[in-house]
Write a protein that holds these residues in place. Structure first.
Motif, short mmCIF file in Angstrom:
data_model
loop_
_atom_site.label_atom_id
_atom_site.label_comp_id
_atom_site.label_asym_id
_atom_site.label_seq_id
_atom_site.Cartn_x
_atom_site.Cartn_y
_atom_site.Cartn_z
N UNK A 1 0.83 -1.21 0.00
CA UNK A 1 0.00 0.00 0.00
C UNK A 1 0.87 1.26 0.00
N UNK A 2 0.37 2.24 -0.68
CA UNK A 2 1.07 3.51 -0.76
C UNK A 2 0.80 4.36 0.48
N UNK A 3 1.85 4.62 1.26
CA UNK A 3 1.69 5.38 2.50
C UNK A 3 2.23 6.81 2.40
N UNK A 4 2.52 7.24 1.20
CA UNK A 4 3.07 8.59 1.03
C UNK A 4 2.18 9.65 1.66
N UNK A 5 0.87 9.48 1.51
CA UNK A 5 -0.07 10.48 2.04
C UNK A 5 0.01 10.56 3.57
N UNK A 6 0.36 9.47 4.21
CA UNK A 6 0.54 9.49 5.67
C UNK A 6 1.90 10.10 6.04
N UNK A 7 2.89 9.84 5.19
CA UNK A 7 4.22 10.42 5.44
C UNK A 7 4.20 11.93 5.29
N UNK A 8 3.26 12.43 4.50
CA UNK A 8 3.22 13.88 4.25
C UNK A 8 2.70 14.67 5.46
N UNK A 9 2.09 13.96 6.38
CA UNK A 9 1.56 14.65 7.57
C UNK A 9 2.67 14.94 8.56
N UNK A 10 2.63 16.14 9.13
CA UNK A 10 3.57 16.51 10.17
C UNK A 10 2.99 16.07 11.50
N UNK A 11 3.39 14.88 11.94
CA UNK A 11 2.91 14.35 13.21
C UNK A 11 3.59 15.10 14.35
N UNK A 12 2.87 15.30 15.45
CA UNK A 12 3.47 16.05 16.57
C UNK A 12 4.44 15.16 17.36
N UNK A 13 4.98 15.69 18.44
CA UNK A 13 6.02 14.97 19.19
C UNK A 13 5.51 13.67 19.79
N UNK A 14 4.18 13.54 19.88
CA UNK A 14 3.58 12.30 20.37
C UNK A 14 3.13 11.38 19.23
N UNK A 15 3.43 11.79 18.01
CA UNK A 15 3.01 10.98 16.86
C UNK A 15 1.54 11.14 16.53
N UNK A 16 0.96 12.27 16.93
CA UNK A 16 -0.47 12.50 16.74
C UNK A 16 -0.72 13.72 15.85
#
Lengths: 132, 132
Positions: free
Chosen positions: A1-16
């Motif tokens: 599966x292509x996870x690029x769209x998830x990688x593009x998100x800037x997750x916060x220091x807690x990964x949220x």
């Protein structure tokens, strides 16, 4: 599966990532919650809102206890790639109940004259919603 | 001055509260930002949105550079006392421009088929907005 769209998100220091949930049609902002990577992937896959519960430190499929699931129509991301906006239909009750207090929206306290006032009715007793 | 209403808010570990800003009338969610105690007090007092800029670590009176101020009609607080919702009129351009990219709303990226797609037009060139 292509996870690029998830990688593009800037997750916060807690990964949220913070998530705003808005009702389709009315435009009412129903609630605010958080997602981790898995929750957002599941939300996109199921087309039902799955959040990350910070208090319980686990995935939270909204409606799993109340039956008040959220059908997801649209998933948006903001300009900084660090906030998600869902457009949903709030299922399980008419009108929809998104708040654990039994109200339509979590944003039922209104500021006026230096105080917060509860201005939205309880549509269903929480004891009845969570009796299971 | 009575600050009880500010004390009732559950500020996060950085002394901030997340803020959702929604356009009155259209119901569009325009942006998401943060406030500290002083920003929220100023917002209530001025009836114009004042945020806390995390990147610049200072108060940010929205519109101070762009002229795109936000007139505040309503301030709501959620059930957990830890998220604020503003109802505003986005001033300075018609239709209102809330996003630094020159778009109406910051939530212009839409998820579809495993990717984010920009689906809202740029209403004004940011170089023209921030030329001052």
């Amino acid at each position: 599966m292509n996870d690029d769209w998830l990688d593009q998100i800037t997750w916060d220091r807690d990964g949220l990532v913070p998530v705003i949930t808005q009702e389709q049609g009315s435009g009412d902002v129903l609630m605010f919650a958080w997602m981790n990577r898995e929750a957002l992937a599941l939300t996109a896959d199921k087309r039902q809102a799955v959040y990350w519960s910070r208090s319980r430190q686990r995935l939270w499929h909204k409606g799993e206890e109340s039956g008040h699931f959220q059908q997801v129509h649209d998933i948006r991301l903001d300009c900084d790639n660090d906030v998600v906006l869902l457009s949903v239909t709030q299922l399980g009750h008419e009108p929809g109940i998104a708040c654990h207090t039994g109200r339509h929206s979590c944003f039922f306290q209104r500021y006026q004259d230096g105080a917060w006032h509860s201005v939205e009715p309880v549509l269903q007793d929480p004891a009845a919603i969570y009796r299971k």
